[in-house]
Every structure is written in C-alpha cells, then in structure tokens.
Design a protein around this motif. Sequence first.
Motif, PDB file in Angstrom:
ATOM      1  N   GLU A 159       0.894  -1.145  -0.059  1.00 19.20           N
ATOM      2  CA  GLU A 159       0.073   0.001   0.104  1.00 19.20           C
ATOM      3  C   GLU A 159       0.980   1.162  -0.165  1.00 19.20           C
ATOM      4  OE1 GLU A 159      -3.669   0.377  -0.066  1.00 19.20           O
ATOM      5  OE2 GLU A 159      -3.592  -1.499  -0.468  1.00 19.20           O
ATOM      6  N   GLU A 160       0.237   2.457  -0.575  1.00 22.20           N
ATOM      7  CA  GLU A 160       1.183   3.548  -0.544  1.00 22.20           C
ATOM      8  C   GLU A 160       1.104   4.384   0.739  1.00 22.20           C
ATOM      9  OE1 GLU A 160       0.406   6.164  -3.967  1.00 22.20           O
ATOM     10  OE2 GLU A 160       0.967   4.444  -5.320  1.00 22.20           O
ATOM     11  N   LEU A 161       1.699   3.721   1.721  1.00 15.69           N
ATOM     12  CA  LEU A 161       1.753   4.444   3.026  1.00 15.69           C
ATOM     13  C   LEU A 161       3.207   4.916   3.076  1.00 15.69           C
ATOM     14  CD1 LEU A 161       0.382   1.284   5.188  1.00 15.69           C
ATOM     15  CD2 LEU A 161      -0.924   3.539   4.260  1.00 15.69           C
ATOM     16  N   THR A 162       3.535   5.792   4.145  1.00 17.28           N
ATOM     17  CA  THR A 162       4.649   6.370   4.500  1.00 17.28           C
ATOM     18  C   THR A 162       5.508   5.269   5.042  1.00 17.28           C
ATOM     19  OG1 THR A 162       4.270   6.927   6.904  1.00 17.28           O
ATOM     20  CG2 THR A 162       3.905   8.557   5.098  1.00 17.28           C
ATOM     21  N   ILE A 163       6.929   5.464   4.900  1.00 20.35           N
ATOM     22  CA  ILE A 163       7.868   4.433   5.213  1.00 20.35           C
ATOM     23  C   ILE A 163       7.602   4.232   6.956  1.00 20.35           C
ATOM     24  CG2 ILE A 163      10.176   3.733   5.700  1.00 20.35           C
ATOM     25  CD1 ILE A 163      11.007   5.284   3.109  1.00 20.35           C
ATOM     26  N   LEU A 164       7.313   5.268   7.557  1.00 26.96           N
ATOM     27  CA  LEU A 164       7.163   5.435   9.248  1.00 26.96           C
ATOM     28  C   LEU A 164       5.685   4.305   9.415  1.00 26.96           C
ATOM     29  CD1 LEU A 164       7.639   6.085  12.127  1.00 26.96           C
ATOM     30  CD2 LEU A 164       6.209   7.979  11.575  1.00 26.96           C
ATOM     31  N   GLN A 165       4.708   4.464   8.606  1.00 30.34           N
ATOM     32  CA  GLN A 165       3.611   3.768   8.654  1.00 30.34           C
ATOM     33  C   GLN A 165       3.790   2.216   8.663  1.00 30.34           C
ATOM     34  OE1 GLN A 165       1.153   6.499   6.110  1.00 30.34           O
ATOM     35  NE2 GLN A 165      -0.458   5.895   7.501  1.00 30.34           N
ATOM     36  N   GLY A 211       4.548  -2.950  11.408  1.00 32.96           N
ATOM     37  CA  GLY A 211       5.335  -4.256  12.023  1.00 32.96           C
ATOM     38  C   GLY A 211       5.512  -3.989  13.530  1.00 32.96           C
ATOM     39  N   ILE A 212       5.907  -2.770  13.882  1.00 37.03           N
ATOM     40  CA  ILE A 212       6.251  -2.765  15.288  1.00 37.03           C
ATOM     41  C   ILE A 212       5.102  -2.963  16.162  1.00 37.03           C
ATOM     42  CG2 ILE A 212       6.739  -1.166  17.223  1.00 37.03           C
ATOM     43  CD1 ILE A 212       8.730   0.214  15.250  1.00 37.03           C
ATOM     44  N   ASN A 213       3.742  -2.586  15.738  1.00 44.13           N
ATOM     45  CA  ASN A 213       2.489  -2.785  16.564  1.00 44.13           C
ATOM     46  C   ASN A 213       2.371  -4.369  16.686  1.00 44.13           C
ATOM     47  OD1 ASN A 213      -0.342  -2.149  17.272  1.00 44.13           O
ATOM     48  ND2 ASN A 213      -0.827  -2.988  15.333  1.00 44.13           N
ATOM     49  N   ALA A 214       2.390  -5.169  15.671  1.00 42.24           N
ATOM     50  CA  ALA A 214       2.238  -6.841  15.538  1.00 42.24           C
ATOM     51  C   ALA A 214       3.147  -7.166  16.373  1.00 42.24           C
ATOM     52  CB  ALA A 214       1.954  -7.202  14.297  1.00 42.24           C
ATOM     53  N   ASP A 254      16.480  10.415  12.614  1.00 44.16           N
ATOM     54  CA  ASP A 254      17.685  10.878  12.084  1.00 44.16           C
ATOM     55  C   ASP A 254      17.905   9.936  10.515  1.00 44.16           C
ATOM     56  OD1 ASP A 254      18.100  13.054  13.619  1.00 44.16           O
ATOM     57  OD2 ASP A 254      19.803  12.250  14.422  1.00 44.16           O
ATOM     58  N   ARG A 255      17.809   8.584  10.870  1.00 41.40           N
ATOM     59  CA  ARG A 255      17.948   7.672  10.000  1.00 41.40           C
ATOM     60  C   ARG A 255      16.694   7.568   8.851  1.00 41.40           C
ATOM     61  NH1 ARG A 255      22.020   3.443  10.693  1.00 41.40           N
ATOM     62  NH2 ARG A 255      22.822   4.207  12.635  1.00 41.40           N
ATOM     63  N   LEU A 256      15.523   7.801   9.319  1.00 42.92           N
ATOM     64  CA  LEU A 256      14.313   7.956   8.601  1.00 42.92           C
ATOM     65  C   LEU A 256      14.294   9.214   7.735  1.00 42.92           C
ATOM     66  CD1 LEU A 256      11.418   6.572  10.785  1.00 42.92           C
ATOM     67  CD2 LEU A 256      12.171   5.516   8.699  1.00 42.92           C
ATOM     68  N   SER A 257      14.868  10.011   8.295  1.00 42.80           N
ATOM     69  CA  SER A 257      15.002  11.385   7.434  1.00 42.80           C
ATOM     70  C   SER A 257      15.589  11.241   6.140  1.00 42.80           C
ATOM     71  CB  SER A 257      15.435  12.608   8.308  1.00 42.80           C
ATOM     72  OG  SER A 257      16.694  12.723   8.510  1.00 42.80           O
ATOM     73  N   ARG A 258      16.636  10.452   6.340  1.00 40.54           N
ATOM     74  CA  ARG A 258      17.381  10.093   4.985  1.00 40.54           C
ATOM     75  C   ARG A 258      16.547   9.592   3.851  1.00 40.54           C
ATOM     76  NH1 ARG A 258      22.019   6.340   7.882  1.00 40.54           N
ATOM     77  NH2 ARG A 258      22.590   8.130   9.475  1.00 40.54           N
ATOM     78  N   VAL A 259      15.396   9.013   4.034  1.00 38.90           N
ATOM     79  CA  VAL A 259      14.618   8.398   3.233  1.00 38.90           C
ATOM     80  C   VAL A 259      13.172   8.902   3.190  1.00 38.90           C
ATOM     81  CG1 VAL A 259      15.766   6.055   2.893  1.00 38.90           C
ATOM     82  CG2 VAL A 259      13.827   6.324   4.635  1.00 38.90           C
ATOM     83  N   SER A 260      13.008   9.803   3.921  1.00 36.19           N
ATOM     84  CA  SER A 260      11.813  10.552   4.108  1.00 36.19           C
ATOM     85  C   SER A 260      11.940  11.892   4.462  1.00 36.19           C
ATOM     86  CB  SER A 260      10.707   9.804   5.263  1.00 36.19           C
ATOM     87  OG  SER A 260       9.529  10.268   5.290  1.00 36.19           O
ATOM     88  N   LEU A 296       0.496  12.924   5.805  1.00 37.35           N
ATOM     89  CA  LEU A 296       1.055  11.708   5.618  1.00 37.35           C
ATOM     90  C   LEU A 296       1.218  11.524   3.906  1.00 37.35           C
ATOM     91  CD1 LEU A 296      -0.422   9.424   8.276  1.00 37.35           C
ATOM     92  CD2 LEU A 296       1.959  10.156   8.139  1.00 37.35           C
ATOM     93  N   LYS A 297       0.185  11.760   3.197  1.00 35.32           N
ATOM     94  CA  LYS A 297       0.247  11.776   1.811  1.00 35.32           C
ATOM     95  C   LYS A 297       1.568  12.630   1.018  1.00 35.32           C
ATOM     96  CE  LYS A 297      -4.374  10.283   1.117  1.00 35.32           C
ATOM     97  NZ  LYS A 297      -5.754  10.531   0.471  1.00 35.32           N
TER      98      LYS A 297
END
Length: 192
Positions: free
Chosen positions: A35-41, A46-49, A91-97, A171-172
């Motif tokens: 699905e077209e979600l953000t990387i964070l989503q 996954g973290i949730n489950a 910081d790491r996520l900001s590299r890709v987002s 988020l979009k």
Amino acid sequence: MDVAFANLYIDAYQEHTKGNSVSASWLFSFENATEELTILQHIMLGINAHINLDLGIATAATMKGKELTLIEKDFNTVNDILFNITNEMQDRLSRVSPLLFLLDLLGKNTDEKVIDFSMRKARQQSWNSTNLLWALDESQKPEAIAKIDLLVLELAKFIKDPKSKIIGYVLKGIRSFEEKNVGQIITKLQRD
C-alpha cells in the motif's frame, strides 16, 4: 526470550508467504506491505504486531514455570533504551523520508514525548498480555491470544488510516517525497 520473540515474526512471515493463516494483525501488516503508506507507517505496522502481540506471547512462553517477576525489570529497562534511540531513528528515517519533519511541526516538536508515551503504553500492554498469558492454562491461551490480536488489529487500522484528515494529508505529502526503492531505503537506513 529474544530468539522466541524474533521467531514469532519469522514464523508469521514464512507462514504468510506459504499462504497459511497468520494472526490478524500480522496479516493486516503483510497485506498492506504494498500500500502507498509512508515508510514510518509501514514500520509502525510491523512494530505494532511484533510488540503488542508477539512480545507478550514470547515472554509468557519463555517464563512458563518460572516466576514472572524475574524478568520484569529487564522488560521495563527496554523502554528506556527504546526512548533513547528515538532521535537516531528519526535521523535515519529522514534520509529516506525528507518531509518527515512535518510530523514534528504538526506535533509541535512533542513527537518524542508522544513516541515515548506510545512505546511505553504498547510495552505496558504487552506486559499485561504477558501476565495474562503466563497465568492461563495452555487450553485457554489460543482464545486469549485471538482477543489480544483483535485489539492489535484495531490499532493497525488506525496506523494505516489516522482519523485526522490533517494528518492524513500530511502523510500523503510525506509519502510523495519518500524514497521508493526498498533496496535504497535499507542501504540508507543502515548507513552510519
């Protein structure tokens, strides 16, 4: 315990790829992987489950026949470790987002507190699940796990589709500027 915990994800993934049934919360995460979600989503699904379902199952199984309080301090210490890596994770996520900072602005830079609170709440829920599962007879555990799984699924649905229209639009926008190549995402996240 860490091996049992990791194996629950690995088992869920392998069973899903074989077309076998998995928990509702993992199924939701796997089905939404494209699905077209953000990387964070995607990460949060996954973290949730893994934390809200798997951690309680793994801890209860590991401590079966032992005093549960023996592991409580270690279990709670992880909360502090997770909070301490929040900024590095951002910081790491900001590299890709690159527009992820918009969530900071929207949250008025309280996101670290929100993440810490959310993580602590998730881990508290996991500890509650651990206590419940640890105390139950083996015959009662499948039904209890199924009920926990349904609660985790509801949170997953919220992660995918936040109720706030503003957050949905943000988020979009974030998603439209994110790295799309999974290999590149992994490489950039791993880089020191």
